[in-house]
Design a protein around this motif. Structure first.
Motif, PDB file in Angstrom:
ATOM      1  N   UNK A  64     -40.775  52.845  37.008  1.00 16.64           N
ATOM      2  CA  UNK A  64     -41.670  53.886  37.521  1.00 16.64           C
ATOM      3  C   UNK A  64     -40.904  55.161  37.865  1.00 16.64           C
ATOM      4  N   UNK A  65     -39.621  55.018  38.119  1.00 18.72           N
ATOM      5  CA  UNK A  65     -38.811  56.193  38.454  1.00 18.72           C
ATOM      6  C   UNK A  65     -38.293  56.907  37.207  1.00 18.72           C
ATOM      7  N   UNK A  66     -37.705  56.146  36.251  1.00 17.05           N
ATOM      8  CA  UNK A  66     -37.041  56.829  35.139  1.00 17.05           C
ATOM      9  C   UNK A  66     -37.714  56.637  33.783  1.00 17.05           C
ATOM     10  N   UNK A  67     -38.727  55.765  33.715  1.00 16.53           N
ATOM     11  CA  UNK A  67     -39.439  55.581  32.456  1.00 16.53           C
ATOM     12  C   UNK A  67     -38.665  54.828  31.395  1.00 16.53           C
ATOM     13  N   UNK A  68     -37.519  54.258  31.758  1.00 20.43           N
ATOM     14  CA  UNK A  68     -36.715  53.512  30.799  1.00 20.43           C
ATOM     15  C   UNK A  68     -37.184  52.055  30.745  1.00 20.43           C
ATOM     16  N   UNK A  69     -37.586  51.624  29.546  1.00 20.65           N
ATOM     17  CA  UNK A  69     -38.065  50.248  29.413  1.00 20.65           C
ATOM     18  C   UNK A  69     -36.912  49.264  29.553  1.00 20.65           C
ATOM     19  N   UNK A  70     -37.044  48.255  30.422  1.00 22.86           N
ATOM     20  CA  UNK A  70     -36.011  47.224  30.490  1.00 22.86           C
ATOM     21  C   UNK A  70     -36.076  46.335  29.260  1.00 22.86           C
ATOM     22  N   UNK A  71     -34.948  45.780  28.881  1.00 23.90           N
ATOM     23  CA  UNK A  71     -34.869  44.878  27.740  1.00 23.90           C
ATOM     24  C   UNK A  71     -34.103  43.627  28.153  1.00 23.90           C
ATOM     25  N   UNK A  72     -34.275  42.539  27.423  1.00 21.93           N
ATOM     26  CA  UNK A  72     -33.543  41.318  27.766  1.00 21.93           C
ATOM     27  C   UNK A  72     -32.034  41.523  27.675  1.00 21.93           C
ATOM     28  N   UNK A  73     -31.315  41.065  28.671  1.00 16.91           N
ATOM     29  CA  UNK A  73     -29.849  41.170  28.664  1.00 16.91           C
ATOM     30  C   UNK A  73     -29.219  39.858  29.130  1.00 16.91           C
ATOM     31  N   UNK A  74     -29.868  38.753  28.817  1.00 10.33           N
ATOM     32  CA  UNK A  74     -29.294  37.452  29.134  1.00 10.33           C
ATOM     33  C   UNK A  74     -29.205  37.214  30.624  1.00 10.33           C
ATOM     34  N   UNK A  75     -28.014  36.854  31.092  1.00  7.18           N
ATOM     35  CA  UNK A  75     -27.825  36.524  32.506  1.00  7.18           C
ATOM     36  C   UNK A  75     -27.516  37.737  33.358  1.00  7.18           C
ATOM     37  N   UNK A  76     -27.378  38.909  32.752  1.00  9.81           N
ATOM     38  CA  UNK A  76     -26.899  40.085  33.480  1.00  9.81           C
ATOM     39  C   UNK A  76     -28.000  40.733  34.312  1.00  9.81           C
ATOM     40  N   UNK A  77     -27.558  41.497  35.314  1.00  9.32           N
ATOM     41  CA  UNK A  77     -28.468  42.325  36.100  1.00  9.32           C
ATOM     42  C   UNK A  77     -28.430  43.741  35.542  1.00  9.32           C
ATOM     43  N   UNK A  78     -29.567  44.389  35.336  1.00  9.53           N
ATOM     44  CA  UNK A  78     -29.563  45.711  34.707  1.00  9.53           C
ATOM     45  C   UNK A  78     -29.005  46.813  35.597  1.00  9.53           C
ATOM     46  N   UNK A  79     -28.860  46.544  36.882  1.00 13.97           N
ATOM     47  CA  UNK A  79     -28.476  47.581  37.833  1.00 13.97           C
ATOM     48  C   UNK A  79     -27.049  47.438  38.346  1.00 13.97           C
ATOM     49  N   UNK A  80     -26.304  46.437  37.895  1.00 12.90           N
ATOM     50  CA  UNK A  80     -24.950  46.255  38.411  1.00 12.90           C
ATOM     51  C   UNK A  80     -24.125  45.435  37.430  1.00 12.90           C
ATOM     52  N   UNK A  81     -22.795  45.615  37.510  1.00  9.46           N
ATOM     53  CA  UNK A  81     -21.883  44.857  36.639  1.00  9.46           C
ATOM     54  C   UNK A  81     -20.476  44.874  37.241  1.00  9.46           C
ATOM     55  N   UNK A  82     -19.761  43.731  37.100  1.00 13.62           N
ATOM     56  CA  UNK A  82     -20.225  42.476  36.516  1.00 13.62           C
ATOM     57  C   UNK A  82     -21.121  41.699  37.469  1.00 13.62           C
ATOM     58  N   UNK A  83     -22.235  41.251  36.931  1.00 13.52           N
ATOM     59  CA  UNK A  83     -23.197  40.446  37.678  1.00 13.52           C
ATOM     60  C   UNK A  83     -23.901  39.571  36.655  1.00 13.52           C
ATOM     61  N   UNK A  84     -23.151  38.645  36.061  1.00 10.40           N
ATOM     62  CA  UNK A  84     -23.619  37.895  34.900  1.00 10.40           C
ATOM     63  C   UNK A  84     -22.750  36.659  34.692  1.00 10.40           C
ATOM     64  N   UNK A  85     -23.124  35.862  33.705  1.00  7.67           N
ATOM     65  CA  UNK A  85     -22.402  34.632  33.415  1.00  7.67           C
ATOM     66  C   UNK A  85     -21.353  34.871  32.329  1.00  7.67           C
ATOM     67  N   UNK A  86     -20.189  34.237  32.519  1.00  6.90           N
ATOM     68  CA  UNK A  86     -19.095  34.328  31.556  1.00  6.90           C
ATOM     69  C   UNK A  86     -18.714  32.926  31.113  1.00  6.90           C
ATOM     70  N   UNK A  87     -18.377  32.805  29.828  1.00  4.20           N
ATOM     71  CA  UNK A  87     -17.977  31.507  29.294  1.00  4.20           C
ATOM     72  C   UNK A  87     -16.536  31.205  29.672  1.00  4.20           C
ATOM     73  N   UNK A  88     -16.313  29.980  30.160  1.00  3.46           N
ATOM     74  CA  UNK A  88     -14.964  29.516  30.455  1.00  3.46           C
ATOM     75  C   UNK A  88     -14.574  28.461  29.418  1.00  3.46           C
ATOM     76  N   UNK A  89     -13.464  27.801  29.645  1.00  5.38           N
ATOM     77  CA  UNK A  89     -13.016  26.783  28.690  1.00  5.38           C
ATOM     78  C   UNK A  89     -13.942  25.580  28.642  1.00  5.38           C
ATOM     79  N   UNK A  90     -14.736  25.346  29.696  1.00  2.63           N
ATOM     80  CA  UNK A  90     -15.573  24.146  29.719  1.00  2.63           C
ATOM     81  C   UNK A  90     -16.969  24.359  30.280  1.00  2.63           C
ATOM     82  N   UNK A  91     -17.446  25.575  30.292  1.00  2.64           N
ATOM     83  CA  UNK A  91     -18.778  25.828  30.818  1.00  2.64           C
ATOM     84  C   UNK A  91     -18.984  27.305  31.063  1.00  2.64           C
TER      85      UNK A  91
END
Length: 398
Positions: free
Chosen positions: A216-243
């Motif tokens: 409603x503020x900027x008119x930018x449509x959000x899109x799927x970005x997996x586990x990430x948060x659209x407003x901050x980074x890093x704020x998401x899942x990373x692959x390790x050697x076993x999970x």
């Protein structure tokens, strides 16, 4: 204790599947007496499996603990008379039929309020009681789609995804419970009930407070970005050697500490990564750089090192992990219910003061019509009247 805070409150429940039963389960968990009224075919949630508990689904047992069961064929006048007598003495009525159905059955708000002006009457529907979509049915997945929630879920380029857990149904149940408790508080002042209109659509929009506010503020449509948060980074899942490991290190201090733990202090001065906003703008490059390091060691290795540096993190768990989660065990969030026919059942417990709540036993979900005879007698129907209603099928007993 919170588990008996609503003792003395009577709730009549004309709902099924998940949204309404979530609300009435919460009220029952807090001590209200909940009378679940089912049609002869029963709550549709009984048939939604796997998994199964006898002939009924585990879903039904998960949402209907602690209630009494009354089965009525409301198309018969005798059953309508039972329902009207029941709501005359009740504090709360909650229903989840399409708008207009309860009125056609003789249990619409205006009719019931004339019998019991103090009644709090809560209607749950897909889109609300008024408006161009009021007569449309809808379930959790439909509202995840129609509310825009589904557009946020998944990864770029993949087919649409939904949250497997019925989050819209459940949050609608919580919204309804909150509204009912607020209306009951207002009733203490003026002695009057009222009609509450709770919809899956409004609840689904409330789930998206942050994303919709941004749009409603900027008119930018959000899109799927997996586990990430659209407003901050890093704020998401990373692959390790076993999970997979979820990491939230987007503020200045934690980002610096993360770079140190990963052995790349120079990233703190990289113009692409100098702030959370820049890391959001260059998310793909940041993810590539961090993943290359995270994949060199196990989840356990990184959890130990990240927690030692006070960096927010968690392994991406599955349900098997939950059964061995020490904090979930401490919180008492897996409740045990002893069912007279099916033995020990486990379900998620009441989520507030859960360890305290677990000290009080939960009662099982009712069989269809399990308490019909008991409730008819309590309402003052004679043995002859009860026999006639049971013989005609107006009332069904387990």
């Amino acid at each position: 204790m919170l588990r008996d805070a609503l003792r003395g409150l009577t709730v009549v429940d004309f709902t099924q599947i998940a949204a309404g039963p979530t609300c009435t389960m919460l009220l029952a968990d807090m001590g209200a007496r909940v009378i679940k009224v089912e049609a002869p075919e029963g709550d549709l949630g009984r048939s939604l499996g796997p998994a199964w508990v006898g002939e009924d689904s585990a879903l039904y047992h998960g949402f209907n603990r602690g209630k009494q069961g009354l089965c009525l064929d409301l198309k018969q006048p005798a059953a309508l008379a039972v329902a009207q007598r029941l709501v005359t003495e009740a504090d709360v009525l909650i229903e989840s039929m399409r708008p207009g159905v309860m009125a056609r059955l003789g249990l619409g708000y205006e009719t019931v309020a004339a019998l019991n002006p103090a009644l709090v009457y809560c209607s749950i529907s897909a889109y609300g009681q008024q408006g161009p979509y009021a007569d449309r049915a809808g379930v959790d997945g439909i509202l995840q789609a129609d509310s825009g929630l589904m557009s946020l879920i998944g990864i770029p380029g993949a087919p649409p995804c939904k949250v497997q857990a019925p989050v819209v149904d459940v949050v609608t149940g919580y919204m309804a419970c909150m509204a009912i408790l607020a209306k009951l508080q207002a009733r203490h002042r003026d002695g009057l009930g009222g009609h509450l209109d709770v919809s899956l659509m409004n609840s689904a929009l409330a789930l998206q407070q942050s994303s919709i506010s941004s749009y409603l503020r900027d008119g930018e449509l959000p899109t799927p970005i997996g586990s990430a948060a659209p407003y901050s980074a890093p704020n998401e899942a990373f692959q390790t050697a076993d999970g997979w490991l979820m990491v939230a290190a987007y503020n200045g201090n934690r980002w610096e500490r993360l770079c140190g733990v990963l052995g790349h202090p120079e990233w703190t001065d990289d113009p692409r990564f100098i702030s959370s906003a820049q890391r959001v703008a260059h998310r793909a490059e940041m993810q590539e750089a961090l993943t290359a390091v995270f994949r060199t060691e196990s989840c356990a290795h990184w959890l130990e090192r990240l927690r030692a540096a006070d960096i927010l993190c968690a392994r991406v768990a599955d349900y098997r992990d939950l059964l061995n989660h020490p904090q979930i065990a401490e919180n008492g969030m897996f409740a045990s219910i002893t069912h007279p026919r099916h033995g020990l059942l486990r379900v998620p417990g009441f989520p507030v003061n859960s360890a305290e709540a677990a000290e009080q036993p939960y009662l099982p979900a009712p069989d269809k019509g399990e308490h019909s005879r008991e409730l008819l007698a309590e309402m003052g129907f004679s043995e002859r009247e009860m026999a006639d209603m049971l013989e005609s099928g107006a009332v069904i007993a387990a």
